[in-house]
Write an enzyme that holds these catalytic residues in place. Sequence first.
Site, mmCIF file in Angstrom:
data_model
loop_
_atom_site.group_PDB
_atom_site.id
_atom_site.type_symbol
_atom_site.label_atom_id
_atom_site.label_comp_id
_atom_site.label_asym_id
_atom_site.label_seq_id
_atom_site.Cartn_x
_atom_site.Cartn_y
_atom_site.Cartn_z
ATOM 1 N NE ARG A 160 -3.697 -0.991 2.502
ATOM 2 C CZ ARG A 160 -4.037 -1.266 3.767
ATOM 3 N NH1 ARG A 160 -4.063 -0.283 4.663
ATOM 4 N NH2 ARG A 160 -4.348 -2.480 4.139
ATOM 5 N NE ARG B 176 -7.352 5.748 3.313
ATOM 6 C CZ ARG B 176 -7.989 5.421 4.444
ATOM 7 N NH1 ARG B 176 -8.581 6.372 5.163
ATOM 8 N NH2 ARG B 176 -8.044 4.167 4.861
ATOM 9 N NE ARG C 253 -10.251 7.733 -2.743
ATOM 10 C CZ ARG C 253 -11.499 8.197 -2.769
ATOM 11 N NH1 ARG C 253 -11.834 9.140 -3.593
ATOM 12 N NH2 ARG C 253 -12.406 7.677 -1.969
ATOM 13 C CG ASP D 263 -10.116 -2.724 -4.594
ATOM 14 O OD1 ASP D 263 -9.759 -2.078 -3.590
ATOM 15 O OD2 ASP D 263 -10.936 -3.665 -4.547
ATOM 16 C CE1 TYR E 150 -13.377 -7.368 1.306
ATOM 17 C CE2 TYR E 150 -11.921 -9.091 0.504
ATOM 18 C CZ TYR E 150 -12.131 -7.980 1.290
ATOM 19 O OH TYR E 150 -11.117 -7.473 2.051
#
Lengths: 361, 361
Positions: A27, A31, A40, A77, A154
């Site tokens: 990652r 963020r 973003r 993703d 998921y």
Amino acid sequence: MTTLHNDRFLRALLRQPVDYTPIWMMRQAGRYLPEYRATREKAGSFMDLCKNPELACEVTLQPLDRFPLDAAILFSDILTIPDAMGLGLYFETGEGPRFQHPIRSSADVERLGVPDPEDDLGYVMDAVRTIRRELAGRVPLIGFSGSPWTLATYMIEGGSAKVFARSKAMMYDQPALLHQVLGKLADAVTAYLNAQIAAGAQAVMIFDTWGGALHPLAYREFSLDYMGRIVGGLKREAEDRKVPVILFTKGGGQWLEIMAQTGCDALGLDWTTDIGDARARVGHRVALQGNLDPCALYASPETIRREVAGILAAYGNGSGHVFNLGHGINPDVPPEHAAALVEAVHELSRPYHAEKSTAAV
Amino acid sequence: MTTLHNDRFLRALLRQPVDYTPIWMMRQAGRYLPEYRATREKAGSFMDLCKNPELACEVTLQPLDRFPLDAAILFSDILTIPDAMGLGLYFETGEGPRFQHPIRSSADVERLGVPDPEDDLGYVMDAVRTIRRELAGRVPLIGFSGSPWTLATYMIEGGSAKVFARSKAMMYDQPALLHQVLGKLADAVTAYLNAQIAAGAQAVMIFDTWGGALHPLAYREFSLDYMGRIVGGLKREAEDRKVPVILFTKGGGQWLEIMAQTGCDALGLDWTTDIGDARARVGHRVALQGNLDPCALYASPETIRREVAGILAAYGNGSGHVFNLGHGINPDVPPEHAAALVEAVHELSRPYHAEKSTAAV
């Protein structure tokens, strides 16, 4: 085909000599970087960012412009495949991912098709090609996918879960139906990763985020076997180089031996296993990637340096180690701490690669 | 002192012969039972229920009235100790536990006192005495506490956490300060469990819910060593019987050997370790408690039975096994499925205890 200027990451994955231990961070485009948050914002939703090859390329390169990382990883993703299967991925603000059409019945399973990577996931392949062009050989590009079991959770839960009530109910009561889901996903992941390799990915990683939530027998039957099938189906050579495959099961420290038997080149380790012990168990077969606790990056640069030193010493002399965090970097980590990590790994690892005789261990 | 009519649980923990494998379920007094929800409603808040010995006794006994379980466990919360230390425990609806005064500074740590169990936690001791009276020797009563590390995470984070940013920042940057917190907690837990034993607890269990989030070296230094200190400080005999101590680190499957060295009598296992492998590793030293995946209770009674059979076969012949879930029962499990579990364990385990010669393994 461009010249690769820094191939330490690929060499370490193949246990070939290097002059220092390469590092990237799970990652790393994320963020914790203000420039990521700006892109973003510009993109719109998270999936808008994933589906825009130019912007996906922009955020992929951001951490490389800040830190001398030894690999880039495709910004995307893990849920692109279920989305392409028609499940309708969306993100609620402040919530995790959700699916409009989760799997609830065998009819839902029947309907699942295996997406064509170039037709149905062309935006990912375009991102790979764009990033390769913009990287211009600085470092290798890693492609990736979620594991079949992780994707299935998921798809069956309809989003993120902690307990996996529906997926495990299916596993226990309708194992044949779950195998059908996993078989389709294994085919989809194989095609997806092969397409990423064809588009320019120079190594690939399979993220089995939720394999660690299984009983050992269930892990083997419902997660590992499908990852092994994928590894066996990958085209592992491109541009006259081997394309290494990394397997990462979070919480899989008890199962390294059977993971190493899949034929993968490297195992990702979370931080709950000592990397020295892991090397003693499977280091003759595979390289190891890891394994600093991401929370160590909340500590001071001096402490980060000390923790890096501990992991390097635990791994010991010679190649076969790619430094990484044991899980993704947390969004509230100061970027300077990531800088201290990268610097410490590069600097402190050199002595472990100094002796030609030990480098071939 | 009343006669204990069913002591299989205590005997199995001490690896003494039994005629069938005893079972209890973590969180057996809980939200999956409508009668629990009714009492909880009547009590007011969750902490009101914990602090009312009559109602705590009522919910403790509810699962025993439904199922032929082989042990009762005190109904309480692991956060009673930090609450008694003055941190101000409260529960927000739909959220986890919170503290009004989390630990933020060394001054906060200085201020922490070790609670006197009878003065500051008298409601817990009253509950133990009430439950023992009402149990009237049906089955043994288990007392419990959270581990120092687990309690410290809540106290430092100010409530539930997934990432442990603050606790681990303290661990990395101010280890001496964290050791001060843990030392006080080890003293508090020792006194608390000894008081529970004095009040009538016939076995005690230490729940290390978050030890599995640590690197192996950190686990040993910041969690295991303090649990070992507690084990060493317990009064392990009462009413002319040994009071067995069970240690449970969720996610601790990699560390069973060092856990068994603490001198505890039994290890709790989550479901990510094969119980047969665990027995081969540490079964000569300790009993094992576990380890069905709580999600197996979403499956049909037939499937539950099959899974029980698998765990019993993996453990094999002889005593030293207390059946349990690998974690607390989930609130949306049908009570009939818990009934199927208990019945299957009692029925299917008898052959493994049939031979006197193998029962002494």
